[in-house]
Write an enzyme that holds these catalytic residues in place. Structure first.
Site, PDB file in Angstrom:
ATOM      1  N   TYR A 158      -6.059  -4.365   6.844  1.00 15.81           N
ATOM      2  CA  TYR A 158      -5.532  -4.658   5.455  1.00 15.81           C
ATOM      3  C   TYR A 158      -4.600  -5.928   4.750  1.00 15.81           C
ATOM      4  O   TYR A 158      -4.087  -6.159   4.288  1.00 15.81           O
ATOM      5  CB  TYR A 158      -6.034  -3.420   4.667  1.00 15.81           C
ATOM      6  CG  TYR A 158      -5.565  -3.683   3.592  1.00 15.81           C
ATOM      7  CD1 TYR A 158      -6.349  -3.713   2.113  1.00 15.81           C
ATOM      8  CD2 TYR A 158      -4.473  -2.775   3.071  1.00 15.81           C
ATOM      9  CE1 TYR A 158      -6.046  -3.729   0.557  1.00 15.81           C
ATOM     10  CE2 TYR A 158      -4.419  -2.871   1.351  1.00 15.81           C
ATOM     11  CZ  TYR A 158      -4.997  -3.139   0.650  1.00 15.81           C
ATOM     12  OH  TYR A 158      -4.332  -3.843  -1.323  1.00 15.81           O
ATOM     13  N   GLU A 159      -3.158  -4.933   5.961  1.00 11.07           N
ATOM     14  CA  GLU A 159      -2.400  -5.314   5.161  1.00 11.07           C
ATOM     15  C   GLU A 159      -1.898  -6.172   6.185  1.00 11.07           C
ATOM     16  O   GLU A 159      -0.702  -6.819   6.616  1.00 11.07           O
ATOM     17  CB  GLU A 159      -0.841  -4.139   5.962  1.00 11.07           C
ATOM     18  CG  GLU A 159      -0.821  -2.995   5.375  1.00 11.07           C
ATOM     19  CD  GLU A 159       0.062  -1.774   5.432  1.00 11.07           C
ATOM     20  OE1 GLU A 159       0.264  -1.869   7.066  1.00 11.07           O
ATOM     21  OE2 GLU A 159       0.275  -1.053   4.202  1.00 11.07           O
ATOM     22  N   GLU A 186       3.853   7.544   6.651  1.00 10.27           N
ATOM     23  CA  GLU A 186       3.916   6.204   7.874  1.00 10.27           C
ATOM     24  C   GLU A 186       2.328   5.459   6.840  1.00 10.27           C
ATOM     25  O   GLU A 186       2.904   4.685   7.178  1.00 10.27           O
ATOM     26  CB  GLU A 186       3.701   6.881   8.935  1.00 10.27           C
ATOM     27  CG  GLU A 186       3.596   5.792   9.815  1.00 10.27           C
ATOM     28  CD  GLU A 186       4.558   4.252  10.332  1.00 10.27           C
ATOM     29  OE1 GLU A 186       4.303   4.041  10.298  1.00 10.27           O
ATOM     30  OE2 GLU A 186       5.972   5.165   9.461  1.00 10.27           O
ATOM     31  N   GLY A 241     -10.783   9.141  -5.645  1.00 13.96           N
ATOM     32  CA  GLY A 241      -9.458  10.123  -5.903  1.00 13.96           C
ATOM     33  C   GLY A 241      -8.955  11.058  -4.696  1.00 13.96           C
ATOM     34  O   GLY A 241      -8.177  11.565  -4.310  1.00 13.96           O
ATOM     35  N   GLY A 301      -6.564   8.846  -2.393  1.00 15.20           N
ATOM     36  CA  GLY A 301      -6.169   8.814  -1.949  1.00 15.20           C
ATOM     37  C   GLY A 301      -5.044   9.226  -2.865  1.00 15.20           C
ATOM     38  O   GLY A 301      -4.090   9.765  -2.421  1.00 15.20           O
ATOM     39  N   TYR A 361       0.533   3.831  -6.808  1.00 17.27           N
ATOM     40  CA  TYR A 361       1.803   5.144  -7.063  1.00 17.27           C
ATOM     41  C   TYR A 361       2.497   5.506  -8.328  1.00 17.27           C
ATOM     42  O   TYR A 361       3.266   5.941  -8.136  1.00 17.27           O
ATOM     43  CB  TYR A 361       2.974   4.700  -6.125  1.00 17.27           C
ATOM     44  CG  TYR A 361       2.084   4.635  -4.308  1.00 17.27           C
ATOM     45  CD1 TYR A 361       1.406   5.259  -3.403  1.00 17.27           C
ATOM     46  CD2 TYR A 361       2.482   3.644  -3.435  1.00 17.27           C
ATOM     47  CE1 TYR A 361       0.672   5.214  -2.687  1.00 17.27           C
ATOM     48  CE2 TYR A 361       1.507   3.477  -2.182  1.00 17.27           C
ATOM     49  CZ  TYR A 361       0.898   3.992  -1.545  1.00 17.27           C
ATOM     50  OH  TYR A 361       0.166   4.173  -0.842  1.00 17.27           O
TER      51      TYR A 361
END
Length: 157
Positions: free
Chosen positions: A23-24, A83, A95, A97, A131
């Protein structure tokens, strides 16, 4: 549902770490082995901790968090450094995360830790919005530096 990871979760955690790396856009960087993860999480001196997000309806694991303790000399107490936090794409919006973050915040409050911190990639707009919706704010006066591979070896030799 959020539960503390167990040694039986190591293959799952290893798979989720690799999914997160994909994903990253850095799959080549996810080099940790199951044995290394087991030692870090469940060895004689654990260096990190993990939680598993499980779908309440199906009982299927859908995400995880890996975290460790840091320390603030200014505050004089520990904090948690998150991390990794990852929820599989098909389970996002359910919900999980938020539940993982809520569990870490609960641990901070319960233990008197004064910070819960993590890093997010600048291009990851969905995560940044997620976030910030929970009240997290970027610390843009700091820049993360990292030594790895040859540069780390050269400095440490």
């Amino acid at each position: 549902m959020i539960r503390t990871a167990t040694p039986d979760d190591i293959p799952l955690i290893h798979t989720l770490v690799r999914e997160l790396a994909e994903y990253e856009k850095e799959p080549q960087e996810a080099r940790a082995t199951e044995a290394q993860l087991h030692e870090a999480l469940f060895g004689e001196r654990p260096a990190a901790y993990a939680h598993i997000a499980v779908d309440d309806a199906t009982g299927v694991p859908v995400g995880f968090s890996v975290w460790f303790l840091n320390f603030s000399t200014w505050r004089g107490v520990h904090g948690i450094y998150l991390e990794d936090l990852y929820v599989r794409p098909e389970a996002r919006g359910g919900g999980h995360g938020k539940a993982l973050l809520r569990e870490l915040a609960r641990i901070c409050v319960e233990r008197g830790y004064e910070r819960l911190e993590w890093s997010v990639l600048n291009w990851n707009a969905p995560s940044i919005a997620f976030y910030e919706a929970m009240g997290a704010r970027p610390q843009d006066e700091w820049t993360v530096y990292r030594l790895t591979d040859g540069a780390l070896t050269a400095l440490g030799s």
